[in-house]
Design a protein around this motif. Structure first.
Motif, short mmCIF file in Angstrom:
data_model
loop_
_atom_site.label_atom_id
_atom_site.label_comp_id
_atom_site.label_asym_id
_atom_site.label_seq_id
_atom_site.Cartn_x
_atom_site.Cartn_y
_atom_site.Cartn_z
N VAL A 34 0.84 -1.20 0.00
CA VAL A 34 0.00 0.00 0.00
C VAL A 34 0.87 1.26 0.00
O VAL A 34 0.61 2.22 -0.73
CB VAL A 34 -0.95 -0.01 1.22
CG1 VAL A 34 -1.61 1.35 1.39
CG2 VAL A 34 -2.00 -1.09 1.06
N SER A 35 1.93 1.26 0.81
CA SER A 35 2.79 2.44 0.87
C SER A 35 3.47 2.70 -0.47
O SER A 35 3.53 3.84 -0.94
CB SER A 35 3.83 2.27 1.97
OG SER A 35 4.71 1.21 1.68
N LEU A 36 3.95 1.64 -1.11
CA LEU A 36 4.60 1.80 -2.41
C LEU A 36 3.59 2.13 -3.51
O LEU A 36 3.91 2.85 -4.46
CB LEU A 36 5.38 0.54 -2.76
CG LEU A 36 6.60 0.25 -1.86
CD1 LEU A 36 7.23 -1.09 -2.24
CD2 LEU A 36 7.63 1.36 -1.97
N PHE A 37 2.38 1.60 -3.38
CA PHE A 37 1.34 1.91 -4.36
C PHE A 37 1.01 3.40 -4.33
O PHE A 37 0.89 4.04 -5.38
CB PHE A 37 0.09 1.08 -4.07
CG PHE A 37 -1.03 1.30 -5.06
CD1 PHE A 37 -1.13 0.50 -6.19
CD2 PHE A 37 -1.98 2.29 -4.86
CE1 PHE A 37 -2.16 0.70 -7.10
CE2 PHE A 37 -3.01 2.50 -5.76
CZ PHE A 37 -3.10 1.70 -6.89
N ALA A 41 1.73 5.92 -7.32
CA ALA A 41 0.64 6.66 -7.95
C ALA A 41 0.99 8.15 -8.08
O ALA A 41 0.76 8.77 -9.13
CB ALA A 41 -0.64 6.48 -7.15
N PHE A 42 1.57 8.72 -7.03
CA PHE A 42 2.00 10.11 -7.10
C PHE A 42 3.13 10.27 -8.13
O PHE A 42 3.18 11.25 -8.87
CB PHE A 42 2.46 10.61 -5.74
CG PHE A 42 1.36 11.14 -4.88
CD1 PHE A 42 0.96 12.46 -4.99
CD2 PHE A 42 0.70 10.33 -3.98
CE1 PHE A 42 -0.06 12.97 -4.20
CE2 PHE A 42 -0.32 10.82 -3.19
CZ PHE A 42 -0.71 12.14 -3.30
N LEU A 43 4.03 9.29 -8.18
CA LEU A 43 5.12 9.34 -9.15
C LEU A 43 4.58 9.26 -10.57
O LEU A 43 5.04 9.98 -11.47
CB LEU A 43 6.09 8.18 -8.89
CG LEU A 43 7.30 8.07 -9.80
CD1 LEU A 43 8.23 9.27 -9.62
CD2 LEU A 43 8.08 6.78 -9.52
N LEU A 44 3.59 8.41 -10.79
CA LEU A 44 2.98 8.27 -12.11
C LEU A 44 2.31 9.57 -12.53
O LEU A 44 2.51 10.06 -13.65
CB LEU A 44 1.97 7.12 -12.08
CG LEU A 44 1.11 6.92 -13.32
CD1 LEU A 44 1.99 6.58 -14.52
CD2 LEU A 44 0.08 5.82 -13.10
N ALA A 45 1.48 10.13 -11.64
CA ALA A 45 0.75 11.35 -11.99
C ALA A 45 1.69 12.53 -12.21
O ALA A 45 1.57 13.25 -13.21
CB ALA A 45 -0.26 11.68 -10.88
N SER A 46 2.65 12.71 -11.31
CA SER A 46 3.57 13.85 -11.45
C SER A 46 4.48 13.69 -12.65
O SER A 46 4.82 14.67 -13.32
CB SER A 46 4.39 14.03 -10.17
OG SER A 46 5.19 12.88 -9.92
N GLY A 177 3.44 13.70 -2.29
CA GLY A 177 3.39 12.26 -2.51
C GLY A 177 4.58 11.55 -1.92
O GLY A 177 4.44 10.47 -1.33
N LEU A 178 5.76 12.15 -2.08
CA LEU A 178 6.96 11.56 -1.51
C LEU A 178 6.88 11.52 0.01
O LEU A 178 7.22 10.51 0.64
CB LEU A 178 8.19 12.37 -1.95
CG LEU A 178 9.55 11.90 -1.40
CD1 LEU A 178 9.85 10.48 -1.85
CD2 LEU A 178 10.66 12.85 -1.85
N GLY A 179 6.41 12.62 0.61
CA GLY A 179 6.28 12.65 2.07
C GLY A 179 5.29 11.62 2.58
O GLY A 179 5.57 10.90 3.55
N LEU A 180 4.13 11.53 1.92
CA LEU A 180 3.13 10.55 2.34
C LEU A 180 3.65 9.14 2.16
O LEU A 180 3.45 8.27 3.02
CB LEU A 180 1.84 10.76 1.54
CG LEU A 180 0.69 9.80 1.83
CD1 LEU A 180 0.28 9.89 3.29
CD2 LEU A 180 -0.50 10.10 0.92
#
Length: 301
Positions: A34-37, A41-46, A177-180
């Motif tokens: 879940v944490s990596l997902f 997801a933030f990496l994909l969107a950004s 996203g990185l922080g979360l």
């Protein structure tokens, strides 16, 4: 025993431990997945947004909106003034009808707002393509400001302004996203540490026997380190597979919309997916090492 055989033994014992305590192991795997997902997801969107911003920067334009009823001689004179600058790469006229058609295609749900009875809602304009490095010149900035003072011009819109704002928003979103993701990953490391520590306590008697027959600390701890590594590896693979499945499910449905182009136009690269998997494996190993760092496994009082 050689190092290769030792690692084989560690992985075999770790696999047995995962199978025997599959419920708690599944919890650790799902936590890190879940944490990596979320981070992926933030990496994909950004990443998609950054690529889109880079493409828009290559197609940078200054849009000169015209007042209603501009006479053709005035429009021709305006084009000549705009064209006589070194950073202008081309000029394109866009009349009211083409502006309405563009609006309908981009925002089909709002097409009724630009019906034939409202001619001046979207004015005619001149789209001025400029060189990518023009925005750094002070002369360019003065030139953009001077365009609004030309007779017949209603408004001047420089893409540079909103592209800079969009780039800032992308950077903020990536940082959030990185922080979360890091917070969730820390929770996953804690979960794996707890699972590995629990497994070590369950095998307390076996470890004590191994210690009595002369097993080294590395040989005793190795299977537990391998267990954390496998849990993180499985979590990373599950996160990567979940991201790809979600992208495959959503991308065809939103491909024709603005959101599809903004956030889901391309998937993560193989290197980025591999990075997620390696990060998961590293987090699992870190959790196992942290859980047993101060433990004297199998020690008798």
């Amino acid at each position: 025993m050689t190092l290769g055989k030792a690692f084989g033994f560690f992985l075999r014992e770790a696999s047995i431990n995962l199978w025997r305590s599959w419920r708690v192991s599944l919890l650790a795997v799902l936590t890190i997945a879940v944490s990596l997902f979320v981070g992926g997801a933030f990496l994909l969107a950004s990443g998609n947004l950054e690529e889109l911003v880079a493409r828009w920067r290559r197609e940078w334009k200054v849009v000169v909106y015209l007042q209603p009823g501009v006479a053709p001689p005035v429009l021709t004179s305006l084009e000549e003034k705009v064209r006589g600058t070194p950073w202008v790469r081309g000029i394109r006229r866009v009349d009211e009808a083409e502006a309405r058609d563009r609006f309908r295609k981009t925002f089909p749900s709002l097409a009724d707002l630009v019906d034939e009875g409202r001619e001046q809602m979207l004015p005619a304009s001149l789209e001025v393509a400029v060189a990518a490095d023009a925005g750094r010149a002070e002369d360019y900035q003065r030139w953009v400001a001077s365009l609004g003072e030309i007779p017949g011009v209603a408004l001047v819109d420089d893409d540079r302004d909103w592209l800079a704002q969009l780039a800032t928003a992308v950077s903020v979103a990536r940082a959030l996203g990185l922080g979360l993701g890091l917070v969730l990953l820390a929770g996953a490391v804690f979960t794996i540490a707890s699972v590995v520590r629990l497994t070590a306590y369950l095998y307390h008697d076996e470890i004590a026997i191994m210690r009595l027959v002369g097993a080294t600390e590395f040989f005793i701890r190795g299977p537990f380190y391998a267990e954390g590594l496998l849990q993180g590896l499985l979590g990373g693979c599950l996160a990567g597979g979940g991201l790809f499945a979600a992208w495959q499910l959503l991308q065809p449905r939103v491909a024709s919309s603005a959101w599809g182009e903004l956030l889901l136009s391309r998937f993560l690269s193989p290197a980025e997916i591999a990075g997620l998997v390696v990060l998961g494996a590293g987090a699992g190993l870190a959790g196992a090492i942290a859980s047993l760092r101060r433990e004297k496994l199998g020690a008798t009082e």
